[in-house]
Design an enzyme around this catalytic site. Structure first.
Site: not given
Ligand code: FMN
Ligand code: FAD
Ligand code: FAD
Ligand code: FMN
Ligand code: FES
Ligand code: FES
Lengths: 303, 254, 303, 254
Positions: C129, C216
């Site tokens: 943030c 992703g």
């Molecule tokens: C739609 C969406 C919302 C997310 N909201 C948050 C959040 O509120 N807080 C946070 O720390 N990470 C948030 N993330 C990040 C995920 O927790 C994660 O770190 C990131 O998506 C990478 O992992 P992945 O490739 O498996 O999705 C969000 C990711 C996505 C896709």
């Protein structure tokens, strides 16, 4: 056909689609491609001395991307001047040399040696190399080091000097401005992102060098953002690079504020990629009723 | 070199061990290809990079076949192509085997999927007036090939379940004028020890297949790396630094 | 079946595959999934006050990835305590709250408010943030700011405190060590990478917020590298995150030195992804003749 | 909600304007789906995310059809599926249209691909004892649908080349007891002005389709965003902040 010419100040290009360093060799090994559509060629990265490069495995495919750790294999500047510059001198398309070194002095020496050699149209400084004098910190991560290496090259040549930016920095604008201050004529954004892939059978990195640079469509949204940030931070031209496979991808960079683009990994998949992207940009302009690329409206709010 | 959108004209699955053979209408390639050369196949939708495959057969009708085992993303997609589907083929690529009628005879030594370049090698050897002995090795009888060409076939199995009990390298009859080999890099290292002058087709990962990425580095004993896709994939066995060439590639696993 | 339990010091998990923040809501909306296989749930990011989130368009697909700019939409901490914590208190699977704020104090206040509330098993500090007090610089880019916010939370709770690291830094080890110094129990690496996609028809960013976070498979090689770098830099557990779609992907992180992993975007594609990854890790261990995940040999040369 | 690997059992291309209809064997979905709900389809190999499609028809034989136009990666892959191919379907998802027999009659108003939920809407409306008037609009006669159900069909074209000269909204006969609409978000905004109580099915991009990503935000007049995949895609027209809802989505282009 709309006018796709690009004016980069001290270099005019016939088209906005350039061959990215390390993905086009020295320009001698790309068959099938209509070279009239290549805006410029950036040579494979060159050092003062010959380098064997890294041991294999050097590349690993990843989702929509590839890691490479070639290790800047190359014949050194003297062989470049002997074997390739004479060919380049006969080509229509301008060739820029991608400069690499372990100290600002090495970059300066390279530029001095190549300045005035027929066939050399300019320089692209690769600041993603580790600065051996400053304990291996990458030039590209530190505005002072980036400026120093830019200035070292600038002092030795009147030819166009481009600086190719490293992506893994919290604020690319800071580095971009430092390079402009040191005399860069254009910025290239961006180089590959450091990544790693693990071999589950051997339980060690798939690349012999352990890490590699990620290129290809996977990085495109990151590269568009960084190129856009750089373009907002400076008033010299920015050349966008990263994951361009087709005209639509290139147009993302151009609309986001880039003057031109470089195509890398796409050439591996389709040797004609550069010409295809060039043509597609022309068609888009035509469909949009635009007579010139210069007239393309950009999305570039100033900081 | 050509780049063409080639239609699939045949698909056959061979032997118990699940080798697949897919044929493409690619006249320009079929006409010009020589043994040991490869085509680089683009699968869409599919993985980012093309996949290199040795040309297995090339017919007068302009059909080019490749042989493979579905082991990963690319080969599984290749196996899912049906007649009438299309894929982009780039080729022929790489330096082919060379043949000298002075040899009199030649042994083609293949292990596993190393059969791939051998039908063309047999063809080109015959054209050079050579007697062709094809020596093929597998782990067990079920994995042996049923397709071969040449004047003589020698089969070998690691477990002795068919043919010679031992490796293909050990099964090569003495007196052949030259040796050409393809198979796991480990097997090629054994070939290099016995026949330094053998021509071997190595495997590496490839980024481009056309010489511009330097991803396909083959370590040579003189300390330099060169490009499997351009100076190779066929090398004089004694040139290669076998200890430094990765032996764990996927093609080689079969 | 091998023992997939994970010991994170002050928190023991039944399995190594956790639900990533923002991709699992508050744990109430994921059908079909066998929850016994979820190591832990990290809630959607929460602020002290309710937030409406960003205007649409909020997501854009990219090659092997997606950009999101949800804008931390959420009901605020009081509604969380009222509506969700009572449910969590009845679940077997531990739920950690993803904390967000615009100053170190806001993070501290959140932790104080949630500490001791039944159902809250710990905290994950989202330092991606912008720090409003420091002029919008991201907490995650600055080791001092990262340490400050970690310490602010640490002072208010005995529960596990994890810090979720930002990827766009030149040296993640520096930030990682700063967080350990300030009392973190584990580190999560990594959050999304900032990216941009351009709408060629409108000639402006596809997302209303302009930029978004890339998640992703596209980012996996970058995330594996960063998680590995973090794991080399510290001796507390590191939880790997980024692009995990299947067990093989998770194993890359585990072998690269992670104690556990989080799965995010994969849940969008396959609501059962977490269980599938969990089972696949078990099968790999079995095939490898390993009785426990703890016994998996890691590739983790020390710096 | 179900997740199933469903086999393609039918593929048909409809009308000059190139709408495609693909049928999947998905009994669990076919049994439970209600008008306005959607399935989220995973294409492999293909783009990362699933693609949501309204259920067009659902038969007693367990076949679920979707209707679409190949306009991008997902829809082109969908159109390339042949009988016997498989894809993962997740559904039924979302809040359906609701019906009240007290209305007496209902107008189903569709524009372009907004026809998608209407056959089921007609079915559910008849089941509630309602008289069904289907009003469909297109730019020109060539783009009109040839499949419809209900008691009365009203066609409208922007250019007057067939049926009513004007929009579908303008063509709705007076006196209907209720209005249900689906089509470009712009058209739905016009519906909202004339019939604040109408039920409309909106389109957004979707990350998950199951309520966990908050990607499918629908701006409401009360200032909040809610989830098209969970509280929607069917809304009371007056609830939605039409000025803030993106109108340029791809589905909506047709
Ligand atoms: C739609 C969406 C919302 C997310 N909201 C948050 C959040 O509120 N807080 C946070 O720390 N990470 C948030 N993330 C990040 C995920 O927790 C994660 O770190 C990131 O998506 C990478 O992992 P992945 O490739 O498996 O999705 C969000 C990711 C996505 C896709
Ligand atoms: C000259 C040459 C000839 C060949 N001839 C044959 C042949 O005749 N028959 C045959 O079956 N195979 C042949 N191969 C190997 C073939 O190209 C494929 O690599 C192999 O079939 C497995 O591919 P896949 O996509 O199915 O597996 P994948 O699942 O894609 O490969 C397994 C792993 O290897 C990685 N990988 C695959 N290709 C590359 C690459 N180019 N660069 C980096 N990483 C990569 C993938 O990321 C993956 O993790 C040849 C290779 C070369 C270089
Ligand atoms: C509830 C609902 C019901 C729908 N019903 C139908 C229907 O019945 N028939 C029909 O044809 N379409 C329907 N759609 C739209 C459909 O889901 C596809 O978006 C549309 O068909 C185009 O997809 P594509 O993959 O072909 O195009 P793409 O080329 O993938 O889409 C064009 C662009 O949009 C982007 N994009 C596509 N989907 C998403 C996403 N989910 N998130 C972010 N970016 C995205 C892509 O990146 C691309 O740049 C519906 C959508 C919703 C929400
Ligand atoms: C195999 C390979 C070698 C590269 N070598 C160099 C190099 O020598 N110097 C350099 O500045 N960039 C080098 N790059 C980076 C590319 O020029 C380019 O910045 C990057 O690949 C991103 O663009 P792309 O996604 O279009 O490939 C190399 C990239 C690849 C894939
Ligand atoms: S594969 Fe690119 S140089 Fe050989
Ligand atoms: S699409 Fe993910 S919450 Fe609606």
């Amino acid at each position: 056909m709309p006018d796709l010419g690009v004016d980069l100040g001290n270099l005019k290009l016939g088209g906005p689609v350039l061959a990215a360093s390390g993905t086009f060799g020295y320009g001698t090994d790309v068959p099938l491609l209509d070279r009239a559509k290549v805006g410029a060629i950036v040579s494979k990265g060159i050092f003062l001395r010959p380098r064997p490069g890294n041991a294999p495995v050097r590349i690993a495919e990843t989702p929509s991307g590839m890691l490479n750790a070639i290790g800047l294999q190359g014949p050194g500047v003297e062989a470049l001047i002997r074997d390739y510059c004479p060919l380049w001198a006969q080509w229509e398309v301008p060739v820029l040399v991608n400069l690499n070194g372990e100290s600002a002095d090495e970059y300066g020496e390279l530029a001095a040696r190549l300045d005035g050699v027929p066939g050399v149209a300019g320089f692209e400084i690769n600041i993603s190399c580790p600065n051996v004098e400053q304990g291996g910190i990458y030039f590209g991560n530190d505005p002072r080091a980036a400026a120093e290496v830019t200035a070292a090259v600038r002092r030795r040549t009147q030819l166009p000097v481009w600086v190719k930016l490293t992506p893994m920095v919290p604020d690319i604008g800071v580095i971009a401005r430092a390079c402009v201050g040191a005399g860069a004529d254009a910025l290239c954004a961006v180089n590959t992102f450091v990544g790693m892939a693990i071999d589950l059978r051997e339980r060690r990195p798939r690349l012999a060098f352990k890490t590699g640079g990620l290129s290809g469509p996977a990085i495109r949204p990151l590269a568009v953002h960084l190129a856009h940030q750089a373009a907002r931070a400076v008033s010299i031209p920015v050349i966008g690079i990263g994951g361009i496979m087709c005209a639509e991808d290139a147009l993302e960079f151009l609309i986001a504020g880039c003057a031109a683009v470089q195509v890398g990994t796409a050439t591996f998949v389709d040797p004609r990629a550069i010409a295809r992207v060039h043509d597609g940009i022309g068609e888009y302009l035509e469909r949009s009723g635009l007579a010139t690329l210069a007239g393309l409206p950009r999305y570039l709010p100033r900081d | 070199m050509h780049e063409l959108t080639a239609e699939v004209v045949s698909v056959r699955q061979r032997g118990e061990h699940g080798f697949w053979v897919t044929g493409f209408a690619a006249a320009e390639v079929a006409e010009s290809v020589r043994a040991g050369q490869f085509v680089n196949i683009l699968l869409r939708p599919g993985p980012l990079l093309r996949r290199p495959f040795s040309v297995y057969t090339a017919s007068a009708e302009g059909v080019v076949e490749v042989i493979y085992k579905p082991v990963g993303e690319g080969t599984e997609l290749l196996a899912s192509l049906r007649i009438g589907d299309r894929a982009s083929l780039l080729g022929p690529l790489g330096r082919p085997f060379s043949f000298d009628s002075a040899w009199g005879s030649v042994a083609l030594v293949s292990g596993g999927l190393g059969v791939a370049p051998m039908p063309l090698a047999a063809r080109d050897a015959k054209a050079a007036g050579l007697r062709v002995v094809w020596v093929h090795g597998a782990r067990t009888s079920g994995e042996l090939q049923s397709e071969w060409s040449g004047d003589e076939l020698v089969e070998a199995t690691d477990d002795g379940s068919a043919g010679f009990h031992g490796t293909a390298v050990a099964a090569v009859p003495s007196g052949v004028g030259a040796v050409l080999a393809c198979g796991p890099n480990r097997m090629l290292a054994a070939v290099a020890e016995r026949w330094p002058e053998a021509q071997v087709a190595v495997e590496t990962y490839m980024g481009c297949g056309t010489g511009v990425c330097l991803g396909c580095a083959v370590p040579k004993l003189d300390g330099a790396y060169d490009r499997a896709c351009k100076e190779g994939p066929v090398y004089r066995a004694a040139e290669v630094d076998w200890a430094a060439l990765p032996s764990q590639l996927h093609y080689a696993v079969a």
